[in-house]
Design a protein around this motif. Structure first.
Motif, PDB file in Angstrom:
ATOM      1  N   MET A   1      -0.672  -9.362   6.168  1.00  0.00           N
ATOM      2  CA  MET A   1      -0.139  -8.747   4.968  1.00  0.00           C
ATOM      3  C   MET A   1       0.016  -7.251   5.203  1.00  0.00           C
ATOM      4  O   MET A   1      -0.905  -6.585   5.643  1.00  0.00           O
ATOM      5  N   SER A   2       1.177  -6.721   4.911  1.00  0.00           N
ATOM      6  CA  SER A   2       1.402  -5.293   5.119  1.00  0.00           C
ATOM      7  C   SER A   2       0.913  -4.479   3.925  1.00  0.00           C
ATOM      8  O   SER A   2       0.769  -4.989   2.816  1.00  0.00           O
ATOM      9  N   ASP A   3       0.666  -3.209   4.172  1.00  0.00           N
ATOM     10  CA  ASP A   3       0.280  -2.302   3.092  1.00  0.00           C
ATOM     11  C   ASP A   3       1.516  -1.944   2.278  1.00  0.00           C
ATOM     12  O   ASP A   3       2.616  -1.833   2.815  1.00  0.00           O
ATOM     13  N   HIS A   4       1.344  -1.750   0.982  1.00  0.00           N
ATOM     14  CA  HIS A   4       2.458  -1.416   0.104  1.00  0.00           C
ATOM     15  C   HIS A   4       2.241  -0.064  -0.529  1.00  0.00           C
ATOM     16  O   HIS A   4       1.100   0.364  -0.732  1.00  0.00           O
ATOM     17  N   VAL A   5       3.331   0.589  -0.857  1.00  0.00           N
ATOM     18  CA  VAL A   5       3.309   1.794  -1.681  1.00  0.00           C
ATOM     19  C   VAL A   5       4.024   1.420  -2.975  1.00  0.00           C
ATOM     20  O   VAL A   5       5.111   0.834  -2.947  1.00  0.00           O
ATOM     21  N   TYR A   6       3.409   1.724  -4.097  1.00  0.00           N
ATOM     22  CA  TYR A   6       3.953   1.361  -5.394  1.00  0.00           C
ATOM     23  C   TYR A   6       4.403   2.602  -6.153  1.00  0.00           C
ATOM     24  O   TYR A   6       3.831   3.679  -6.008  1.00  0.00           O
ATOM     25  N   ARG A  38       6.695  -5.849  -9.430  1.00  0.00           N
ATOM     26  CA  ARG A  38       5.485  -6.584  -9.050  1.00  0.00           C
ATOM     27  C   ARG A  38       4.526  -6.850 -10.205  1.00  0.00           C
ATOM     28  O   ARG A  38       3.869  -7.870 -10.246  1.00  0.00           O
ATOM     29  N   THR A  66       7.357  -2.091  -5.632  1.00  0.00           N
ATOM     30  CA  THR A  66       7.166  -1.584  -4.268  1.00  0.00           C
ATOM     31  C   THR A  66       8.424  -0.846  -3.831  1.00  0.00           C
ATOM     32  O   THR A  66       9.536  -1.210  -4.205  1.00  0.00           O
ATOM     33  N   GLU A  69      11.164  -0.462   2.444  1.00  0.00           N
ATOM     34  CA  GLU A  69      10.659   0.013   3.741  1.00  0.00           C
ATOM     35  C   GLU A  69      11.632   1.009   4.349  1.00  0.00           C
ATOM     36  O   GLU A  69      12.781   0.990   4.186  1.00  0.00           O
TER      37      GLU A  69
END
Length: 69
Positions: A1-6, A38, A66, A69
């Motif tokens: 699972m990748s890290d997310h920025v919200y 989300r 999110t 990328e």
């Protein structure tokens, strides 16, 4: 699972039916122009009273999404 920025935005949905419907209206409208929605958080609920009856609901929510990328 990748890290997310919200990122969060704040919207106010309205409805003459219910507070739940006001939330749905805000989320559905945001989904028409935004991607990667989300979650949501209810911040405030208020309404308009007319002749002793709830005539209109307004629900302010924060919607998290999110970033691309």
């Amino acid at each position: 699972m990748s890290d997310h920025v919200y990122k969060k935005i704040e919207l106010t949905g309205s409805s003459t039916v219910s507070s739940d419907d006001a939330v749905k209206n805000a989320v559905e409208r945001a989904a028409k122009t935004m991607r990667n929605l989300r979650w949501f958080e209810v911040v405030e609920t208020r309404g308009h009273i007319h002749e002793g009856q709830v005539a209109h609901w307004q629900v302010t929510l924060k919607i998290g999404f999110t970033l691309d990328e």
